[in-house]
Scaffold this motif. Sequence first.
Motif, PDB file in Angstrom:
ATOM      1  N   GLY A   1      48.194  29.028  39.413  1.00  0.00           N
ATOM      2  CA  GLY A   1      48.276  28.522  40.742  1.00  0.00           C
ATOM      3  C   GLY A   1      49.176  27.474  40.991  1.00  0.00           C
ATOM      4  O   GLY A   1      50.154  26.903  39.564  1.00  0.00           O
TER       5      GLY A   1
ATOM      6  N   CYS B   1      44.092  18.974  43.846  1.00  0.00           N
ATOM      7  CA  CYS B   1      44.656  20.471  43.871  1.00  0.00           C
ATOM      8  C   CYS B   1      43.675  21.899  43.926  1.00  0.00           C
ATOM      9  O   CYS B   1      43.766  21.793  43.423  1.00  0.00           O
TER      10      CYS B   1
ATOM     11  N   VAL C   1      47.206  31.603  43.654  1.00  0.00           N
ATOM     12  CA  VAL C   1      46.995  30.973  45.786  1.00  0.00           C
ATOM     13  C   VAL C   1      47.520  29.591  45.027  1.00  0.00           C
ATOM     14  O   VAL C   1      48.145  29.054  44.201  1.00  0.00           O
ATOM     15  N   PHE C   2      48.067  29.011  45.794  1.00  0.00           N
ATOM     16  CA  PHE C   2      49.040  27.530  46.066  1.00  0.00           C
ATOM     17  C   PHE C   2      48.548  26.628  46.757  1.00  0.00           C
ATOM     18  O   PHE C   2      47.167  27.140  46.993  1.00  0.00           O
ATOM     19  N   GLY C   3      48.505  25.561  46.803  1.00  0.00           N
ATOM     20  CA  GLY C   3      48.125  24.209  47.536  1.00  0.00           C
ATOM     21  C   GLY C   3      48.523  23.098  46.913  1.00  0.00           C
ATOM     22  O   GLY C   3      49.548  22.366  45.898  1.00  0.00           O
TER      23      GLY C   3
ATOM     24  N   GLY D   1      46.918  29.652  50.362  1.00  0.00           N
ATOM     25  CA  GLY D   1      47.019  28.067  50.082  1.00  0.00           C
ATOM     26  C   GLY D   1      45.605  27.563  51.105  1.00  0.00           C
ATOM     27  O   GLY D   1      46.275  27.254  51.390  1.00  0.00           O
TER      28      GLY D   1
ATOM     29  N   GLU E   1      40.553  30.310  43.718  1.00  0.00           N
ATOM     30  CA  GLU E   1      41.646  31.517  42.281  1.00  0.00           C
ATOM     31  C   GLU E   1      39.690  32.020  41.463  1.00  0.00           C
ATOM     32  O   GLU E   1      39.531  32.878  41.320  1.00  0.00           O
TER      33      GLU E   1
ATOM     34  N   LYS F   1      50.480  23.996  42.308  1.00  0.00           N
ATOM     35  CA  LYS F   1      49.715  22.858  42.873  1.00  0.00           C
ATOM     36  C   LYS F   1      51.053  22.003  43.106  1.00  0.00           C
ATOM     37  O   LYS F   1      51.963  21.178  42.582  1.00  0.00           O
TER      38      LYS F   1
ATOM     39  N   VAL G   1      43.052  25.058  45.344  1.00  0.00           N
ATOM     40  CA  VAL G   1      43.195  25.862  44.111  1.00  0.00           C
ATOM     41  C   VAL G   1      42.583  26.706  42.837  1.00  0.00           C
ATOM     42  O   VAL G   1      42.566  27.079  43.010  1.00  0.00           O
TER      43      VAL G   1
ATOM     44  N   THR H   1      51.142  22.472  53.340  1.00  0.00           N
ATOM     45  CA  THR H   1      51.153  23.335  52.946  1.00  0.00           C
ATOM     46  C   THR H   1      51.210  24.563  53.511  1.00  0.00           C
ATOM     47  O   THR H   1      51.836  25.439  53.008  1.00  0.00           O
TER      48      THR H   1
END
Length: 151
Positions: free
Chosen positions: A120, A99, A87-89, A55, A106, A122, A102, A15
Amino acid sequence: MAKILIAFASMSGNTEDIAELIKTTIESPSHEIEMKEIENISSQKLLDYDGIILGAYTWGDGELPYEVEDFYDDIEGLDLAGKKVAVFGSGDHAYPKFCAAVDILEERLIACGANLVEEGLKVELAPETEEDIERCVTFAFNFSNKLEETL
């Protein structure tokens, strides 16, 4: 100048690698970017930023990692109206909920009134393939462009 926060939780470094790629992509003279680990930031500090990118990796069967739990609880009820967020992951398809962190983040940000400006991101483990790197870059560019439209 847009003030952007990239806050993340990373156990294996995957991440954090995504966070670094996002930061490198959107670095410009018109952005002041801070990158921090989620567990080291107060939820109230979110109010200081124009753009917020969070993240997290997904733990177990689709849960937030322990180092994100307090932050998640603390932002409940925070007024994030007008804040541009994304948002990321990282995750692993070997687990039933890929994921999911995420989606959880969110939902909380939207409930706080934030404007989710990018779907998002992922990523399976680390962004190593050309396709994954391109997705990270596109995510970052799209976020940056949507943030700048409102400034």
